[in-house]
Design an enzyme around this catalytic site. Structure first.
Site, PDB file in Angstrom:
ATOM      1  N   LYS B 627       0.828  -1.214   0.000  1.00 23.16           N
ATOM      2  CA  LYS B 627       0.000   0.000   0.000  1.00 23.16           C
ATOM      3  C   LYS B 627       0.865   1.269   0.000  1.00 23.16           C
ATOM      4  CE  LYS B 627      -4.093   1.790   2.379  1.00 23.16           C
ATOM      5  NZ  LYS B 627      -5.043   1.477   3.470  1.00 23.16           N
ATOM      6  N   THR B 628       1.767   1.364   0.966  1.00 18.73           N
ATOM      7  CA  THR B 628       2.622   2.557   1.012  1.00 18.73           C
ATOM      8  C   THR B 628       3.583   2.571  -0.181  1.00 18.73           C
ATOM      9  OG1 THR B 628       4.108   1.397   2.527  1.00 18.73           O
ATOM     10  CG2 THR B 628       2.500   2.878   3.508  1.00 18.73           C
ATOM     11  N   GLU B 699      13.110   6.306  -4.918  1.00 21.99           N
ATOM     12  CA  GLU B 699      13.384   7.120  -6.121  1.00 21.99           C
ATOM     13  C   GLU B 699      12.854   6.512  -7.407  1.00 21.99           C
ATOM     14  OE1 GLU B 699      16.352   9.339  -4.615  1.00 21.99           O
ATOM     15  OE2 GLU B 699      15.916   7.945  -3.020  1.00 21.99           O
TER      16      GLU B 699
END
Lengths: 338, 735
Positions: B627-628, B699
């Site tokens: 989810k995150t 990133e």
């Protein structure tokens, strides 16, 4: 932000008295533009006169079938007002094309008229700017001028008026009602905002001791054939590179009446009676629209960073008139250009 | 109990964040707090001739105005200002140190007052006269001054010769302007003056221990006397890696007044901090007619300040990623009168890979090859720079799954060949690559007899979900429910951690927690064995796991509850701390990869661009929290949209000043600019990189996105715009 005094006006006459007594005072309603400018030290009022509680918040039909909009009606209420939505959808659409819901909730009708330019040099007190400091020079000419004027500009100033709402008001031939020490007067919207000339520090013909009380719309609302088409650098929450308010009255394919106002291109909402006259009596067609575009842009002048706006404006005008003629106004929520 | 690792666990700090209970650096209140306001320079280079604060000092409530002339002592040597992530070359900026102006927006005075409004007002009354000097802020005007900063040109084979001999060639220059981080939270510090010579500093930072060490250097303080705390960070994206000037000024103010001070920068002042450097990228690609690469040449010129050489190699990615016998790459800098740039999400890669992936698209056009097919023909299972294998590289799966989800096979090759009414439709793709770094760090676990554990490490959570993944890993390793785990982070008194950056936090801290949990498990087993008739009597450490609040012998199925063991051992708390370090093995390359597919719709007449769909398929090892992690990648995609279409810091080079230093005129994507984003995590087992197989995803989400969108715009319009952002007027430029 400098230290300032705060006072609350009890009625319009009181507000006029208070502003007349203190030339460095400013009215505050929603504050969405003024507070920003105060934080940047562009506006340095000694005193804020709070007019937000004055009874100027009604939208009412006028005897001649028009609409009178109180100066303190919030932008969001105005856009959502049933009479505006039905009879002046061009105005509703233009309002919804501007700012964000949060800002529209706070911003007032009168305040929207008095928005100041977004010229970066006007905002940066380290840069010369004739609008902020008359005589200091215009920094924008041939510098960062992407958002700047191509029409009605002067050597003193190439700033643009940032409002969307005013572009629709210009197209709709609105009247601005103001009150001052010697009573009330009315100005056509076309006479309300000024071109920069040699006095760009003056955005409008509102006198320092006057207050906007209402905006009045005539009966004709062009509810059938209109559009507000705004082109900008992102799809929402950005000022216009070019915007067009277009309104037509058609008899089959023949244009009986036409209104065309541009935003993002001049120091005021830009209208051209000649271009509108060229549309009247003609068949609604791309060729007719292109002719009107050429007319309204005939004196356009571009600089290094904004020259593209001339050609862009031409295309947006044709597209907007096409949307209006087809009765397919631009949606302000679905960003696909119709 | 099902494991938490790998599940879409909601943020453990979500409740405190949405209810406002989470406190940020500028929100800590203490009695007697004084407030600071900064005065900044309006010129880009020169000296301060005179500062007159007399008018400001006359304002009631003003406590002091600090300038370089009257400030308390600060260290003189530049080495004292070097933080963990300072560039190797150069002298860090020393706020209020002397009369020198190094960039416009530089802090030159600090007003201290009883109230923030008073400080801000008085700051407007500080009069400054300058001795101006000519400045340079324009990269294009000074590109001839480019110099090699830290890494000389590297080459394998004979790149120039191979390029000259190649059957199909593409050469072009690309450009990325300066971009600012614009985190939602303003940079702020609240310094608590404790009166005993000690300070507690609440700071917006990505590295509390880095700030602590920095403050100790600047103010010659002992580490025990400076505690830096940063429990929540409202976005940073790299801007909080180095201590920013407001923390030094807040401490300076507190020391001058001997009382607590808060300093919050304005949005405009945030544009005087760091930024992603503008970069000119030159790419030359040579290929055989079959689409195999024979030459890759990538040269970049990036902005840095006059006082530090900030260098992130944009060009190494090009030589690493694709198979080519010949390659050459060089990253250079140009010094300008600007603040030092800093890391911004995927530094070097977001920009360098943008250029590479646009160039690959242009090469595919020249080869008359599908852009995805070109990538597959140049695919390499080895790091081409080092000629070593990857610990894992499932980029092929990214290409396949991404293309499938996007429907890439339905793409018609010719530009301008797909449309939807008045809009031209374009489909573009790109590859993304980033490093899978790991850094030494420590974790502490305190397990109490009530079945609760506190896990602690000094890392920050910059909004990425570090609290949550720390809790997940600890819960799984200790066999506890998630709710029984409390996480502490962002405090310099906690076990050692580097700055949170480089996508290294998740892998590093997870490994540290796992190792520490192992120590706890061993201690529990030791205690369990001392129990009378212990069911774990003969068990070896490797035989037992902690699960469901018990120590379980995997082989025999016998178990003892942790509570019983601790009661028996008469301990109410087991506390362990351990450090993990990662050997810098050169046997394998460690990278994450992605494949991005983007759809744009462009109004044919007006050039209005809408990014209607993006699929980002990511290979980043084991995903701790789907989810995150998905949110992270979505954020990267949104930022990629901004990089492609919106973001640009606009300097007036005559004034040397930033002209759009606010978030009305500095455009980032708004909701209307963001449509469907589909995130795919491909399965990428990795038994080599670390025991849990974690790579980190901070990133990778942004890398390649702008290229995919730029390539889609070309496919839609037939127009190649190489200088970002792609605004509608650029589509009208003559080719």
């Amino acid at each position: 932000m400098i230290n300032f005094q705060y006072a609350r006006a009890s009625d319009v006459a009181d507000a006029v008295r208070m502003i007349a007594a203190d030339p460095s005072a400013k009215f505050i309603a929603g504050g969405t533009n003024l507070i920003d400018l105060m934080k940047e030290h562009v506006e340095r009022p000694s005193r804020l006169i709070d007019i937000s509680r004055l009874p100027l918040k009604t939208v009412a039909e006028t005897a001649d079938g028009g609409l009178r909009i109180g100066a303190l009606v919030p932008n969001s209420d105005l856009a959502d007002h049933p009479l505006v939505a039905q009879r002046y959808p061009l105005l509703a659409s233009a309002i919804l094309a501007g700012a964000s819901q949060q800002l529209r909730n706070m911003a007032s009708t009168g305040g929207n008229l008095l928005q100041r330019t977004r010229c970066a040099y006007f905002y940066d007190t380290a840069a010369p700017c004739n609008k902020r400091e008359p005589g200091s020079g215009c920094s924008a000419i041939n510098r960062r001028s992407r958002m700047h004027a191509i029409l009605g500009l002067s050597e003193s100033c190439i700033a643009t008026h940032p409002s969307d709402m005013c572009v629709a008001l210009a197209a709709l031939d609105a009247t601005v009602h103001v009150a001052g020490p010697s009573g009330e007067r009315a100005m056509a919207i076309a006479d309300f905002h000024r071109l920069p000339g040699t006095t760009p520090q003056r955005d409008t013909n509102l006198q320092p001791n006057e207050i906007v009380t209402a905006v009045e719309l005539p009966a004709q609302g062009f509810a059938r054939n209109y559009t507000y088409l705004k082109i900008r650098d992102r799809l929402s929450y950005a000022f216009a590179l070019v915007s067009v308010a277009a309104a037509l009255e058609l008899d089959a394919d023949t244009i009986k009446e036409a209104r065309l106002a541009l935003g993002g291109v001049a120091h005021k909402p830009w209208r051209d009676k000649g271009a509108e006259a060229a549309l009247r009596g003609q068949t609604a067609s791309p060729a007719t629209f292109a002719q009107a575009a050429d007319l309204i842009l005939r004196d356009a002048k571009g600089f290094t960073h904004n020259a593209f706006k001339i050609d862009l404006a031409r295309k947006v005008i044709v597209r907007a008139l096409t949307q209006a003629a087809r009765g397919t106004p631009q949606s302000q929520s679905n960003k696909k250009i119709r | 109990m099902a494991p938490y690792i790998g599940t879409p666990t909601s943020r453990v700090d979500g409740h405190v964040k949405v209810t406002g209970a989470a406190k940020y650096a500028g929100e800590f209140n203490v009695p007697g707090l004084a407030y600071g306001a900064v005065v900044t320079s309006t010129i880009a280079r020169g000296r301060i001739a005179r500062i007159d604060a007399s008018e400001a000092l006359r304002v009631k409530g003003v406590l002091d105005v600090l300038t370089h002339e009257n400030r308390p002592r600060m260290a003189a040597k530049s080495a004292a200002y070097k933080d963990d992530v300072a560039p190797e070359q150069g002298s860090p900026f020393r706020p209020l140190y002397d009369d020198k102006i190094l960039f416009s927006g530089q802090p030159i005075a600090l007003v201290l007052a009883e109230e923030w409004e008073i400080a801000r007002f008085a700051a407007s009354l500080v009069r400054v006269e300058y001795k101006k000097q000519a400045h340079d802020t324009d990269l294009f005007a000074r590109r001839d001054r480019a110099f090699v900063a830290d890494e000389p040109e590297k080459q394998r084979g004979k790149a120039d010769r191979a390029y000259a001999a190649a059957a199909v060639r593409h050469k072009a220059e690309y450009y990325i302007p300066i971009e600012h981080h614009n985190p939602m939270e303003l940079f702020a510090s609240t310094v608590l003056w404790q009166g005993d010579g000690k300070l507690t500093v609440y700071d917006k930072t990505q590295g509390v221990q880095n700030v602590q060490q920095y403050l100790c250097g600047v103010f010659k303080m002992k580490p025990d006397d400076v505690r830096v705390v940063s429990p929540f960070v409202g976005g940073a994206f790299g801007s909080g890696l180095r201590p920013q000037y407001q923390v030094a000024l807040a401490v300076l103010g507190a020391r001058a007044l001997e009382r607590s001070v808060r300093l919050v920068l304005t949005r405009r002042q945030m544009y005087g901090l760091s930024y992603r450097p503008a970069t000119i990228e030159r790419l030359a690609l040579g290929a055989a007619a079959d689409g195999t690469l024979d030459a890759i040449i990538h040269e970049a010129i990036a902005v840095t300040s006059q006082y530090e050489d900030f260098s992130r190699n944009d060009t190494c990615w090009s030589a690493q990623l694709y198979k080519s016998a010949n390659a050459k790459y060089l990253h250079q800098l140009v010094r300008l009168d600007l603040a030092t740039p800093s890391d911004m999400r995927a530094p070097g890669a977001a920009t360098g890979v943008y250029a590479l992936e646009c160039a690959m698209d242009e090469l595919a056009v020249a080869l008359k090859l599908d852009p995805l097919e070109l990538r597959l023909r140049c695919y390499s299972d080895r790091d081409q720079n080092e000629d070593i294998p990857y610990t894992s590289k499932k980029l092929r799966d990214c290409y396949r799954q991404g293309a499938e989800a996007f429907g890439w096979e339905k793409r018609s090759a010719a530009p301008r060949s797909m449309r939807d009414g008045s809009e031209l439709v374009g489909w573009g793709m790109a590859t993304g690559v980033w490093e899978a770094l790991q850094m030494e760090c420590a974790a502490r676990i305190a397990l109490t007899a009530n079945g609760h554990a506190e896990v602690a490490c000094a890392f920050s959570d910059i909004g990425t979900g570090t609290y949550t993944i720390m809790a997940q890993v600890a819960a799984d390793m200790l066999g506890l429910p998630l709710d029984n785990v409390t996480v502490r982070l962002g405090d310099s008194t906690l076990p050692q951690a580097p700055v949170e950056g480089g996508s290294w936090t998740a892998a590093s801290v997870s490994h540290a927690i796992a190792k520490t949990a192992d120590e706890v498990r061993k201690e529990l087993l030791r205690l369990a064995k001392t129990m009378l008739n212990s069911p774990l009597a003969g068990a070896k450490p490797k035989d037992v796991v902690l699960v469901d609040g018990s120590i379980l012998n995997k082989a025999t199925g016998s178990a003892v509850s942790i509570a019983d063991v601790m009661r028996h051992g008469a301990v109410d708390r087991i506390e362990r701390e351990s450090t993990v370090s990662f050997k810098d093995s050169n046997s394998h390359a460690r990278n994450t990869h992605s494949a991005i597919f983007a759809e744009v719709k462009v109004d044919e007449e007006l050039g209005v661009i809408r990014v209607t769909r993006v699929v980002n398929a990511v290979a980043a090892g084991r995903i701790l929290n789907t989810k995150t992690a998905r949110s992270q990648i979505m954020g990267g995609v949104v930022w990629g949209i901004g990089m492609a279409l919106h973001e640009e810091t606009l300097h007036d080079h005559d004034f040397g000043r930033i002209m759009n230093a606010n978030i009305a005129e500095y455009h980032v994507p708004v909701n209307a600019d963001v449509h469907d984003i589909d995130v795919i995590f491909v399965d990428e087992p990795d038994a080599i990189i670390n025991p849990l197989g974690i790579k980190g995803i901070g990133e990778i989400g942004i890398v390649g996105v702008a290229a995919a969108i730029a390539n889609a715009i070309y496919h839609a319009t037939g127009k190649r715009v190489r200088d970002l952002p792609i605004t509608l007027d650029k589509l009208q430029r003559p080719s």
